[in-house]
Design a protein around this motif. Structure first.
Motif, PDB file in Angstrom:
ATOM      1  N   VAL A   1     -34.766 -23.354 -67.979  1.00 39.37           N
ATOM      2  CA  VAL A   1     -33.808 -22.464 -68.651  1.00 39.37           C
ATOM      3  C   VAL A   1     -33.939 -21.096 -68.000  1.00 39.37           C
ATOM      4  O   VAL A   1     -35.061 -20.608 -67.836  1.00 39.37           O
ATOM      5  CB  VAL A   1     -34.110 -22.367 -70.164  1.00 39.37           C
ATOM      6  CG1 VAL A   1     -33.189 -21.353 -70.841  1.00 39.37           C
ATOM      7  CG2 VAL A   1     -33.993 -23.734 -70.837  1.00 39.37           C
ATOM      8  N   TYR A   2     -32.844 -20.506 -67.572  1.00 39.75           N
ATOM      9  CA  TYR A   2     -32.972 -19.147 -67.063  1.00 39.75           C
ATOM     10  C   TYR A   2     -31.833 -18.262 -67.538  1.00 39.75           C
ATOM     11  O   TYR A   2     -30.739 -18.735 -67.861  1.00 39.75           O
ATOM     12  CB  TYR A   2     -33.128 -19.113 -65.537  1.00 39.75           C
ATOM     13  CG  TYR A   2     -31.862 -19.216 -64.723  1.00 39.75           C
ATOM     14  CD1 TYR A   2     -31.411 -20.440 -64.261  1.00 39.75           C
ATOM     15  CD2 TYR A   2     -31.133 -18.071 -64.395  1.00 39.75           C
ATOM     16  CE1 TYR A   2     -30.254 -20.530 -63.496  1.00 39.75           C
ATOM     17  CE2 TYR A   2     -29.971 -18.156 -63.627  1.00 39.75           C
ATOM     18  CZ  TYR A   2     -29.541 -19.396 -63.186  1.00 39.75           C
ATOM     19  OH  TYR A   2     -28.399 -19.473 -62.432  1.00 39.75           O
ATOM     20  N   ALA A   3     -32.170 -16.978 -67.606  1.00 39.80           N
ATOM     21  CA  ALA A   3     -31.205 -15.984 -68.077  1.00 39.80           C
ATOM     22  C   ALA A   3     -30.987 -14.936 -67.007  1.00 39.80           C
ATOM     23  O   ALA A   3     -31.930 -14.536 -66.315  1.00 39.80           O
ATOM     24  CB  ALA A   3     -31.740 -15.317 -69.344  1.00 39.80           C
ATOM     25  N   THR A   4     -29.755 -14.511 -66.868  1.00 38.00           N
ATOM     26  CA  THR A   4     -29.432 -13.284 -66.144  1.00 38.00           C
ATOM     27  C   THR A   4     -28.586 -12.482 -67.129  1.00 38.00           C
ATOM     28  O   THR A   4     -28.339 -12.946 -68.256  1.00 38.00           O
ATOM     29  CB  THR A   4     -28.605 -13.552 -64.866  1.00 38.00           C
ATOM     30  OG1 THR A   4     -27.347 -14.108 -65.265  1.00 38.00           O
ATOM     31  CG2 THR A   4     -29.319 -14.490 -63.908  1.00 38.00           C
ATOM     32  N   ARG A   5     -28.106 -11.312 -66.699  1.00 44.48           N
ATOM     33  CA  ARG A   5     -27.266 -10.535 -67.614  1.00 44.48           C
ATOM     34  C   ARG A   5     -25.961 -11.250 -67.918  1.00 44.48           C
ATOM     35  O   ARG A   5     -25.219 -10.865 -68.810  1.00 44.48           O
ATOM     36  CB  ARG A   5     -27.008  -9.145 -67.032  1.00 44.48           C
ATOM     37  CG  ARG A   5     -28.197  -8.274 -67.295  1.00 44.48           C
ATOM     38  CD  ARG A   5     -28.217  -6.943 -66.663  1.00 44.48           C
ATOM     39  NE  ARG A   5     -29.597  -6.559 -66.475  1.00 44.48           N
ATOM     40  CZ  ARG A   5     -30.389  -6.123 -67.451  1.00 44.48           C
ATOM     41  NH1 ARG A   5     -29.934  -5.968 -68.666  1.00 44.48           N
ATOM     42  NH2 ARG A   5     -31.658  -5.849 -67.202  1.00 44.48           N
ATOM     43  N   ARG A   6     -25.687 -12.316 -67.200  1.00 45.13           N
ATOM     44  CA  ARG A   6     -24.441 -13.051 -67.424  1.00 45.13           C
ATOM     45  C   ARG A   6     -24.602 -14.181 -68.429  1.00 45.13           C
ATOM     46  O   ARG A   6     -23.618 -14.843 -68.771  1.00 45.13           O
ATOM     47  CB  ARG A   6     -23.940 -13.613 -66.098  1.00 45.13           C
ATOM     48  CG  ARG A   6     -23.838 -12.521 -65.039  1.00 45.13           C
ATOM     49  CD  ARG A   6     -23.315 -13.037 -63.751  1.00 45.13           C
ATOM     50  NE  ARG A   6     -21.941 -13.437 -63.876  1.00 45.13           N
ATOM     51  CZ  ARG A   6     -21.329 -14.235 -63.030  1.00 45.13           C
ATOM     52  NH1 ARG A   6     -21.980 -14.732 -62.012  1.00 45.13           N
ATOM     53  NH2 ARG A   6     -20.064 -14.550 -63.201  1.00 45.13           N
ATOM     54  N   GLY A   7     -25.832 -14.426 -68.896  1.00 43.80           N
ATOM     55  CA  GLY A   7     -26.013 -15.450 -69.915  1.00 43.80           C
ATOM     56  C   GLY A   7     -27.216 -16.333 -69.649  1.00 43.80           C
ATOM     57  O   GLY A   7     -27.976 -16.114 -68.697  1.00 43.80           O
ATOM     58  N   VAL A   8     -27.370 -17.302 -70.527  1.00 51.54           N
ATOM     59  CA  VAL A   8     -28.540 -18.185 -70.488  1.00 51.54           C
ATOM     60  C   VAL A   8     -28.055 -19.619 -70.299  1.00 51.54           C
ATOM     61  O   VAL A   8     -27.151 -20.072 -71.004  1.00 51.54           O
ATOM     62  CB  VAL A   8     -29.329 -18.086 -71.818  1.00 51.54           C
ATOM     63  CG1 VAL A   8     -30.626 -18.869 -71.730  1.00 51.54           C
ATOM     64  CG2 VAL A   8     -29.598 -16.625 -72.180  1.00 51.54           C
ATOM     65  N   ASN A   9     -28.638 -20.302 -69.328  1.00 49.84           N
ATOM     66  CA  ASN A   9     -28.220 -21.677 -69.063  1.00 49.84           C
ATOM     67  C   ASN A   9     -29.433 -22.583 -68.916  1.00 49.84           C
ATOM     68  O   ASN A   9     -30.457 -22.174 -68.375  1.00 49.84           O
ATOM     69  CB  ASN A   9     -27.363 -21.728 -67.794  1.00 49.84           C
ATOM     70  CG  ASN A   9     -26.005 -21.075 -68.014  1.00 49.84           C
ATOM     71  OD1 ASN A   9     -25.102 -21.667 -68.614  1.00 49.84           O
ATOM     72  ND2 ASN A   9     -25.870 -19.830 -67.581  1.00 49.84           N
ATOM     73  N   GLY A  10     -29.292 -23.810 -69.399  1.00 55.56           N
ATOM     74  CA  GLY A  10     -30.403 -24.766 -69.362  1.00 55.56           C
ATOM     75  C   GLY A  10     -30.059 -25.981 -68.516  1.00 55.56           C
ATOM     76  O   GLY A  10     -28.929 -26.494 -68.567  1.00 55.56           O
ATOM     77  N   PHE A  11     -31.035 -26.422 -67.738  1.00 53.70           N
ATOM     78  CA  PHE A  11     -30.860 -27.543 -66.814  1.00 53.70           C
ATOM     79  C   PHE A  11     -31.927 -28.590 -67.105  1.00 53.70           C
ATOM     80  O   PHE A  11     -33.103 -28.250 -67.229  1.00 53.70           O
ATOM     81  CB  PHE A  11     -31.005 -27.059 -65.365  1.00 53.70           C
ATOM     82  CG  PHE A  11     -30.037 -25.963 -65.010  1.00 53.70           C
ATOM     83  CD1 PHE A  11     -28.859 -26.249 -64.341  1.00 53.70           C
ATOM     84  CD2 PHE A  11     -30.292 -24.642 -65.382  1.00 53.70           C
ATOM     85  CE1 PHE A  11     -27.956 -25.240 -64.032  1.00 53.70           C
ATOM     86  CE2 PHE A  11     -29.392 -23.628 -65.080  1.00 53.70           C
ATOM     87  CZ  PHE A  11     -28.217 -23.927 -64.402  1.00 53.70           C
TER      88      PHE A  11
END
Ligand code: AHG
Ligand code: MN
Ligand code: MN
Length: 336
Positions: A175-185
């Protein structure tokens, strides 16, 4: 058969990069490198019950805590991929006393530094409970071409460019976050790729889980004890009783609460007056991820992301989770 509708981690980061004409692709490269290290760690974690890799490594880390073999393996894998990649100029790790400068030509000209907890919850390795890897990424503030310095690492959490974690659980997820949001793989073991399974993760505004080490109850401040008591009662204010869940791997505990809604607490105790968790590679990355997903994180006095760091291994109290539950906590334990 590979489902072509599923985006892999690499495809996703390249796709994200294309939307920014100025992006150099260094961050995508960094995430790919960390994904690679975590796949290698995952293989060893899954073999943990089979091979002679269990048990104490026979040394203590800089925190004076027992080090397990897998901690060292995970640490080595993270360093190896980051050092050989094109994006990282230096690292800080739970397992290494000082930060490490990568001083080859390519690394000196790389723009990011990474801090990580290579294996979180390592006390759970021998008992087949989820463990993880946590990482925090900053843009260096010293000029490209020069060796990184302590100042590149000791930046406030709100300057993180990205942060994430890998959970080695019933499935393996990054799971990683940038200022554009959080996404899980989720790792598809059939093809060895992380596939986008949890796009645009949002932390539920409230939930019914509280996570805390109850064994320390009598060592907590009165306000925290009162909040915990309220969590166990059907009161108007909390809407409880809540369910208590705490397995002692913060990666797993916070991941569950992020998806389901909840609050995780590691307050200061009499024995640990500064808290137990580490600001730079445990609290900061999770505070960034959870805030980017709509949650909140404090040290009981202020927002974690606004704490000025002064040591790579500095400890902090942590309260993190669903925003309405954090508001409720602060009725019992107001921010200073
Ligand atoms: P690590 O394995 O990297 O040392 O971290 C363990 C941490 C964290 O994952 C967990 O939430 C916490 O320690 C548990 O501490 P207690 O056993 O004191 O509750
Ligand atoms: Mn840890
Ligand atoms: Mn660790």
């Amino acid at each position: 058969m590979v489902n072509r509708k599923v985006l892999t981690l690499d495809e996703f980061t390249i796709f994200q990069k294309r939307q920014f004409a100025s992006a150099t692709g260094e961050l995508s490269g960094l995430l790919r490198d960390i994904g690679l290290a975590s796949k290698r760690i995952n293989v060893e974690v899954n073999k943990a019950g089979l091979v002679d890799i269990l048990g104490d490594h026979g040394s203590t880390n800089v925190q004076g805590e027992e080090v397990k073999k897998l901690d060292i393996y995970a640490n080595d894998q993270m360093i190896r991929v980051l050092q050989h990649g094109i994006s990282c100029a230096g690292i800080g790790s739970e397992e290494i006393d000082d930060f490490v400068i990568f001083d080859d030509e390519v690394s000196l000209n790389s723009k990011y530094v990474v801090m990580f907890d290579p294996l979180d919850g390592s006390g759970n390795i021998d008992v087949n409970i989820s463990i993880g890897t946590i990482f925090s990424v900053f843009k260096r503030i010293t000029p490209l071409g020069t060796p990184v310095t302590k100042a590149d690492f000791l930046q406030r959490g709100d300057r993180q460019v990205a942060a994430g974690y890998v959970i080695y659980g019933s499935s393996t997820m990054l799971v990683y976050a940038t200022r554009r949001g959080v996404n899980g793989f989720t790792l598809d073991p059939a093809i060895g790729e992380f596939c986008l399974s949890h796009p645009n993760i949002k932390c539920p505004p409230t939930g019914n889980i509280y996570s805390v080490n109850h064994g320390n109850y009598y060592q907590y401040d009165k306000g925290i004890q009162e909040y915990i008591n309220a969590c166990q009662q059907k009161t108007k204010s909390t809407g409880g009783p809540y369910t208590q869940r705490y397995i002692g791997s913060m990666v797993a505990d916070v991941h569950r609460n992020l998806l389901k809604g909840g609050i995780f607490m590691y307050p200061t105790t009499r024995d640990k007056p500064k808290g137990k968790l580490r600001l730079m590679y445990e609290c900061n990355p999770f505070a960034f991820i959870v805030e980017m997903a709509g949650g909140r994180a404090t040290d009981g006095k202020k927002r974690i992301l606004e704490v000025e760091p002064n040591d790579l291994h500095q400890r902090s109290a942590l309260f993190i989770g669903s925003p309405l539950m954090m508001d409720e906590l602060e009725k019992y334990y107001p921010l200073a």
